[in-house]
Design a protein around this motif. Structure first.
Motif, PDB file in Angstrom:
ATOM      1  N   ARG A   1       1.365   1.840  10.446  1.00 17.19           N
ATOM      2  CA  ARG A   1       1.940   0.373  10.693  1.00 17.19           C
ATOM      3  C   ARG A   1       1.582   0.021  12.139  1.00 17.19           C
ATOM      4  N   ASP A   2       1.697   0.920  12.989  1.00 15.61           N
ATOM      5  CA  ASP A   2       1.064   0.719  14.579  1.00 15.61           C
ATOM      6  C   ASP A   2      -0.252   0.342  14.572  1.00 15.61           C
TER       7      ASP A   2
ATOM      8  N   MET B   1       3.939   1.665   2.411  1.00 10.98           N
ATOM      9  CA  MET B   1       5.076   2.102   2.155  1.00 10.98           C
ATOM     10  C   MET B   1       4.893   3.645   1.530  1.00 10.98           C
ATOM     11  N   PRO B   2       5.994   4.563   1.735  1.00 13.39           N
ATOM     12  CA  PRO B   2       5.967   5.920   1.556  1.00 13.39           C
ATOM     13  C   PRO B   2       5.883   6.271   0.230  1.00 13.39           C
ATOM     14  N   LEU B   3       5.288   7.084  -0.042  1.00 12.37           N
ATOM     15  CA  LEU B   3       5.250   7.750  -1.583  1.00 12.37           C
ATOM     16  C   LEU B   3       6.654   8.457  -1.789  1.00 12.37           C
ATOM     17  N   ILE B   4       7.319   7.828  -3.051  1.00 14.46           N
ATOM     18  CA  ILE B   4       8.603   8.498  -3.251  1.00 14.46           C
ATOM     19  C   ILE B   4       8.311   9.438  -4.615  1.00 14.46           C
TER      20      ILE B   4
ATOM     21  N   ILE C   1       0.861  -1.192   0.257  1.00 10.13           N
ATOM     22  CA  ILE C   1      -0.022  -0.068  -0.006  1.00 10.13           C
ATOM     23  C   ILE C   1       0.707   1.239  -0.043  1.00 10.13           C
ATOM     24  N   VAL C   2       0.603   2.084  -1.130  1.00  5.58           N
ATOM     25  CA  VAL C   2       1.561   3.517  -0.989  1.00  5.58           C
ATOM     26  C   VAL C   2       0.593   4.197  -0.380  1.00  5.58           C
ATOM     27  N   MET C   3       1.224   4.976   0.537  1.00  7.44           N
ATOM     28  CA  MET C   3       0.529   5.910   1.535  1.00  7.44           C
ATOM     29  C   MET C   3       0.949   7.232   0.889  1.00  7.44           C
TER      30      MET C   3
ATOM     31  N   MET D   1       8.525   8.890   7.264  1.00  8.88           N
ATOM     32  CA  MET D   1       8.563   7.518   7.871  1.00  8.88           C
ATOM     33  C   MET D   1       7.990   7.429   9.349  1.00  8.88           C
ATOM     34  N   LYS D   2       7.932   8.687   9.855  1.00  8.56           N
ATOM     35  CA  LYS D   2       7.153   8.975  11.290  1.00  8.56           C
ATOM     36  C   LYS D   2       5.731   8.438  10.922  1.00  8.56           C
ATOM     37  N   ASP D   3       5.128   9.029   9.778  1.00  7.67           N
ATOM     38  CA  ASP D   3       3.955   8.804   9.326  1.00  7.67           C
ATOM     39  C   ASP D   3       3.555   7.330   9.230  1.00  7.67           C
ATOM     40  N   ILE D   4       4.458   6.963   8.382  1.00  7.57           N
ATOM     41  CA  ILE D   4       4.406   5.330   8.029  1.00  7.57           C
ATOM     42  C   ILE D   4       4.440   4.631   9.265  1.00  7.57           C
TER      43      ILE D   4
END
Length: 429
Positions: free
Chosen positions: A261-262, A236-239, A207-209, A254-257
């Motif tokens: 995930r949590d 996964m983070p959007l790149i 899943i791309v966030m 990555m903090k939001d990712i």
């Protein structure tokens, strides 16, 4: 639980031999990714959907993201590459087909590659990545090939949200857009996922966030795929890819990712060690050796010592070099070329010719056709271009102008001899 097959969660649903293989799959097992290597074979260049966050650029070696590769392989070339990597890398456990397009949109190439490698090593773990559009059509074929690990990218279970993530979908000869495109894609994804999980295939959902589009919707996606029997999800983070519709969209932190995930860990185990690998990745996760194992390097290793060939028609070769000593530049990153002329015995440096960079790396890559065509045209009087690496698109442009591409990782002198030998034998591509 982040470890694959921990406790009864895996063993109660999947046969022991699949659970055992999963322990050696670096994407499905948090422990395995530090011990077992994988390789992606880029045999699938065609894609049947256009995501707003994706640009399948073949010629930017500095980028590490899905959809990027430095070469496209035929099934037979993929077989040779597997033999090469298998000999050099210990604990190679997984062969994946992850593009640079979609594995199922290139089903014949994908299937042929798998069968060729199965003849060499029947117990190797195969893994396919797909957007899921053609899963209903090929799910049984996946099962018949003995593939037990499939990754499906599913970014939304609401077509209204999906319509903001996909530019278009090509399905059954039709080009679909908007919510209709997202609806057809979603229906096929869900049907195909359920079909696979009911037949013992371990499905991972990527899943791309994307901030302000599907970020708040992801828990709903996770709950839905859990109902279908998905084994693990990978948020996964959007790149932001240069040239894509989301080129200027903010990259997901990555903090939001990790926070997402949590939240989703409550419903299903989460992959937390994903490196968003290239379509030609080789080695351990986080230690990509893809450029070391390019087929041009293998071909050069096999090349016999080159004998000088005097009395041949002189050829003109453009060399990508930083300081004039080594062939040490990617074609796309050269702002000047040294133009040599010779017959294979001796070479003369005619000039240093300045050009605009074909590609300055990820931040500066663009798709301006006229500029790139001008760079190719500046080399029109050359028989060949000699560079450390060159991308698929640039190579094709040069070929259409009758300019051959030769790759070397040697001194300029040796590289020139090698290039002339390739030209003489018509082995350049």
């Amino acid at each position: 639980m982040d470890s694959a097959c921990s406790g009864m969660k895996c063993s109660s649903k999947f046969p022991p031999h699949i659970a055992e293989k999963t322990q050696k799959h670096p994407c499905y097992s948090a422990e395995a990714h530090q011990t077992y290597a994988r390789m992606h074979l880029p045999v699938a260049p065609v894609c049947n959907i256009q995501c707003n966050y994706c640009n399948r650029k073949f010629d930017c070696v500095h980028e590490s993201r899905p959809g990027v590769t430095s070469e496209i392989l035929s099934p037979d070339a993929a077989r040779h590459k597997f033999l090469w990597v298998k000999e050099k890398i210990d604990k190679l456990s997984v062969v994946g087909i992850a593009g640079p397009g979609d594995a199922l949109a290139n089903w014949q190439e994908t299937k042929a590659t798998i069968r060729l490698i199965q003849e060499i090593q029947p117990d190797i773990i195969f893994c396919l990545s797909t957007n899921g559009l053609l899963l209903p059509e090929y799910a049984q074929g996946i099962v018949d090939l003995g593939i037990h690990h499939v990754t499906v990218t599913c970014n939304a279970v609401n077509p209204e949200i999906g319509a903001k993530l996909y530019q278009h979908v090509n399905y059954n000869g039709q080009r679909l857009t908007g919510t209709e495109a997202a609806r057809v894609l979603l229906e096929n994804q869900l049907h195909g996922i359920e079909y696979l999980t009911n037949r013992g295939v371990m499905v991972k959902v990527n899943i791309v966030m994307v901030k302000d589009i599907n970020d708040r919707h992801i828990p709903e996606v996770v709950k839905k795929v859990k109902e279908l029997g998905v084994f693990i999800t990978n948020i996964m983070p959007l790149i932001p890819a240069p040239g894509s519709n989301f080129e200027y969209w903010p990259q997901t932190s990555m903090k939001d990712i990790n926070a997402m995930r949590d939240i989703c860990q409550i419903d299903i185990q989460q992959m937390r060690h994903c490196k968003q690998c290239r379509a030609d990745a080789v080695g351990l996760l986080g230690q990509d050796r893809s450029q070391e194992f390019r087929m041009c390097n293998l071909q050069q290793q096999k090349q016999a010592p080159i004998a000088a060939k005097p009395d041949k028609t002189p050829v003109k070769i453009a060399v990508a070099t930083k300081y004039g000593k080594l062939v040490d530049l990617h074609f796309g990153h050269a702002s000047e070329f040294q133009i040599y002329q010779g017959s294979g015995d001796e070479f003369t440096l005619l000039e240093t010719r300045r050009v605009a960079k074909y590609c300055a790396g990820m931040p500066d890559c663009d798709t301006e056709e006229s500029r790139r065509e001008g760079i190719i045209d500046a080399l029109r009087d050359c028989n060949a271009v000699l560079s450390m690496r060159i991308g698929y698109h640039a190579k094709e442009r040069l070929r259409k102008k009758g300019i051959y591409s030769v790759e070397s990782c040697d001194s300029v002198e040796n590289g020139l001899h090698y290039a002339v030998e390739k030209l003489r034998k018509k082995e350049v591509i």
